[in-house]
Design an enzyme around this catalytic site. Structure first.
Site, PDB file in Angstrom:
ATOM      1  N   GLU A   1      -3.583  -7.530  -9.855  1.00  0.00           N
ATOM      2  CA  GLU A   1      -3.068  -7.800  -8.519  1.00  0.00           C
ATOM      3  C   GLU A   1      -4.085  -8.635  -7.734  1.00  0.00           C
ATOM      4  OE1 GLU A   1      -3.055  -4.159  -6.328  1.00  0.00           O
ATOM      5  OE2 GLU A   1      -2.761  -5.168  -4.409  1.00  0.00           O
TER       6      GLU A   1
ATOM      7  N   ASP B   1      -4.565  -1.838  -7.335  1.00  0.00           N
ATOM      8  CA  ASP B   1      -5.356  -0.915  -6.515  1.00  0.00           C
ATOM      9  C   ASP B   1      -4.746   0.478  -6.500  1.00  0.00           C
ATOM     10  OD1 ASP B   1      -7.073  -2.900  -5.889  1.00  0.00           O
ATOM     11  OD2 ASP B   1      -6.216  -3.342  -3.919  1.00  0.00           O
TER      12      ASP B   1
ATOM     13  N   ASP C   1      -3.909   2.232  -4.120  1.00  0.00           N
ATOM     14  CA  ASP C   1      -3.342   2.533  -2.799  1.00  0.00           C
ATOM     15  C   ASP C   1      -1.831   2.271  -2.816  1.00  0.00           C
ATOM     16  OD1 ASP C   1      -3.100  -0.172  -2.881  1.00  0.00           O
ATOM     17  OD2 ASP C   1      -4.460  -0.596  -1.216  1.00  0.00           O
TER      18      ASP C   1
ATOM     19  N   ASP D   1       0.034  -0.141  -1.590  1.00  0.00           N
ATOM     20  CA  ASP D   1       0.424  -1.484  -1.998  1.00  0.00           C
ATOM     21  C   ASP D   1       0.316  -1.661  -3.501  1.00  0.00           C
ATOM     22  OD1 ASP D   1       1.373  -2.813   0.128  1.00  0.00           O
ATOM     23  OD2 ASP D   1      -0.520  -3.833   0.666  1.00  0.00           O
TER      24      ASP D   1
END
Ligand code: 0RA
Length: 618
Positions: free
Chosen positions: A409, A482, A484, A486
């Site tokens: 990403e 990640d 998280d 997102d």
């Protein structure tokens, strides 16, 4: 059987252990197929055993000539004495392995069998396959009761992993069996909970109800499913189908209650008759003009939900996982049954007929556009390295088995990964931003999306009709995002894309998810990483008071190349999760509900799972 349990039940992990339950249930379902049983109860007992009870004729107990033993004991102790035992026993017999009770018996620490038959109760106990006493028979106080009950305790010597029966796994199978065997009641009771948990699966409408259920949130375009059940040359053919407003083709094929995921002759007959019948109708109704080409098989399957269930006297299962139906006579049988029934349905429901044809025509136009877009991607990939995407940092290794690709990403994390990797066997493909949600888009738009085209070209497999898994350039395809929200979203979008368009990459075991660490801990020159909250607590405690303030990683970008190598890329230290599909039906359903165009089912899902949602990751 105890020496090679995998040969009979596939494996000795939890999946294999659940196979024991299915084997027993299959015997009872056979009894239901013979028209002799209409209820099957499964109990998950507090002591770790499982009990299956039916109200069929009961396993025969008379003395078996050749062995001098009661038939029941032969069935329980001799391989292949299952379904076919007793001569004119069953009309049809299911069971993936077809070996039934003797296998369950051999792989159980203990089994208790009870048969109610001819006004008597017969009981026998076994330990690891061996009878513990001769069959006991006594008059039955519950006069008139008939049936069979099998209680078994999986053997810890065989099943070394967690031995808990899983409610969801068994409930899913019972629900499926209830759809496939209409008017048979399946009850599941979990006695390990306080109070007991209980569910009953029973469908008057059989697979017609199954199709309604599959289409429940998808905007059906027919007023009701087309449904037919017919016996032809000793086979029973049952078909339900209904179109919806999505673009997804969802045809489930079963043979003798087994989900034939590899397809086979019944599916061939189904597809042929569907295409032929709809073309014939479209021409007769003037919806296809003389100069128009025929609708293709793919065109008429856009937005189709169907369940096809055949029950045969002697099914032949082929293919890698024995889930492909081989019987060639079935092609014609299914084709005749569907051709007649669908023809009649269209004549009787012309408004539905028109909607179906118009949908297929739209699909044909979209497919032509997609073919043009796909050609672009494909032509590029044929030219190999010269046209590999510019953003791909390829590895020097050429053997796919030894090659890995990390799909990363963001350009910045991608840059770090390029520096940190071992370029001999690790390729990096950075993706900018979020990829398209393919669940909501048509194929032509998907293939115009640059990030998706790069991905397909890098993987080398092509897509759609030309998809070829043997051309996959890396046998480890690793998603790296990640830790998280997102990152979760991006991972989910990618998983959706792989599931809908490159499914074999998942089902053949090539897709992985990287696990970057959550924390970095340091004490003096000693550095440690923690990949879970639990590990973090343990390691922090071990370091004691002199530990420096731990660093919580919010994203891949916070690591330098060296750290990324050590924690996430280096095969010696990293953790990779392999993406596996336990239940394809559930996977389809969850992608559709969470990623599809309809808001209502998603809202309902989130409300139902609101408490768990913080930990939710597909
Ligand atoms: C062989 C022959 C007959 C029934 C069965 C087996 C039978 C097996 C199982 C296993 C679980 N439940 C079962 N119920 C029946 C037919 C016997 C007859 O003709 O009466």
């Amino acid at each position: 059987m105890r020496l090679r349990p995998g040969m009979y039940i596939g494996s000795t992990d939890p999946r294999g252990m659940h196979h024991l339950v299915y084997e027993i249930i299959d015997n009872s379902v056979d009894e239901a197929l013979a028209g002799e049983c209409d209820r099957i109860d499964v109990q998950l007992m507090a002591d770790g055993s499982c009990t299956v009870t039916d109200n069929g004729r009961g396993i025969p107990v008379d003395i078996h000539q050749a062995s001098g033993l009661p038939a029941l004991e032969v069935v329980m102790t001799k391989l292949h004495a299952g379904g076919k035992f007793g001569g004119g026993g069953y009309k049809v017999s299911g069971g993936l392995h077809g070996v039934g009770l003797s296998v369950v018996n051999a792989l159980s620490e203990r089994v208790l069998v009870t048969v109610w038959r001819d006004g008597r109760v017969h009981t026998q106990e076994y330990a690891r396959g061996a009878a513990q006493h001769p069959l006991r028979s006594e008059p039955d106080r519950e006069s008139g009761r008939r049936g069979t009950r099998v209680q078994f305790w999986p053997d810890p010597e065989v099943f070394k992993e967690a031995r808990e029966f899983n409610w969801d796994t068994i409930a899913t199978r019972l629900r499926e069996l209830a759809y496939l065997n209409k008017r048979v009641a399946f009850q599941l009771v979990d006695e390990r909970t306080e109070p007991d948990t209980q569910a009953t699966f029973y469908f008057e409408g059989g697979i017609e109800a199954f199709v309604r259920h599959l289409n429940r949130d998808k905007g059906a375009i027919q007023s009701r499913p087309m449904y037919v059940e017919r016996e032809i040359d000793g086979s029973t053919i049952e078909i339900a189908l209904q179109y919806n407003s999505s673009f997804i083709d969802h045809v489930l094929a079963y043979a003798n209650n087994i989900n034939t995921v590899e397809g086979g002759s019944h599916l061939t007959g189904f597809r042929g008759a569907l295409t032929a019948t709809l073309n014939r109708y479209a021409r007769r109704a003037g919806l296809l003009k003389e100069q128009d080409p025929n609708l293709s098989g793919e065109d008429v399957r856009d937005g189709l939900t169907a369940v096809l269930s055949v029950k045969l006297q002697e099914p032949q299962f082929e293919g890698q996982t024995k889930t492909k139906l081989g019987n060639s006579e079935v092609v014609g049988q299914v084709s005749t049954v569907l051709g007649d029934a669908l023809g009649q349905y269209l004549d009787e429901n012309p408004a539905d007929g028109r909607r179906i044809i118009e949908k297929s025509l739209t699909a044909a136009r979209a497919r032509a556009a997609a073919a043009r877009a796909r050609d672009l991607v494909q032509r590029k990939s044929l030219l190999e390295s010269a046209t590999l995407p510019g953003k791909l940092a390829d590895c020097s290794e050429r053997d796919p088995e030894l090659s890995e690709i990390f799909i990363v990403e963001g350009d910045s994390a991608g840059g770090t990964a390029k520096q940190g990797r071992d370029r001999r066997f690790q390729a990096i493909l950075p993706l900018r931003g979020k990829i398209l949600n393919v669940e909501k888009a048509r194929e032509d738009r998907i293939l115009q999306h640059e990030e998706i085209r790069n991905l397909i070209t890098a993987l080398g497999t092509g897509v759609g009709e030309k998809f070829d898994i043997t051309r996959l350039r890396y046998h480890r395809v690793v998603l790296m995002a990640d830790a998280d929200i997102d990152g979760s979203h991006i991972r989910t979008l990618l998983l959706t894309f792989f599931w809908r368009h490159l499914q074999p990459v998942i089902t053949d075991g090539y897709l992985y998810i990287a696990q970057p660490p959550l924390y970095r801990l340091q004490k003096g020159r000693q550095v440690e990483y923690a990949y879970s909250e639990e590990e973090f607590r343990v390691k922090l405690k071990a370091m004691g008071d002199r530990a420096q303030a731990p660093q919580r990683y919010k994203g891949l970008g916070e690591m330098n190349a060296e750290q990324l190598w050590q924690t996430t890329l280096d095969p010696e230290h990293r953790v990779l999760l392999r993406v596996e599909v336990g239940d394809a039906l559930a996977a389809d359903d969850i992608f559709d509900r969470l990623m599809g165009p309809n808001v209502e089912p998603r809202k309902r899902f989130i409300q139902t799972h609101a408490k768990a949602v913080r930990n939710l990751d597909v």
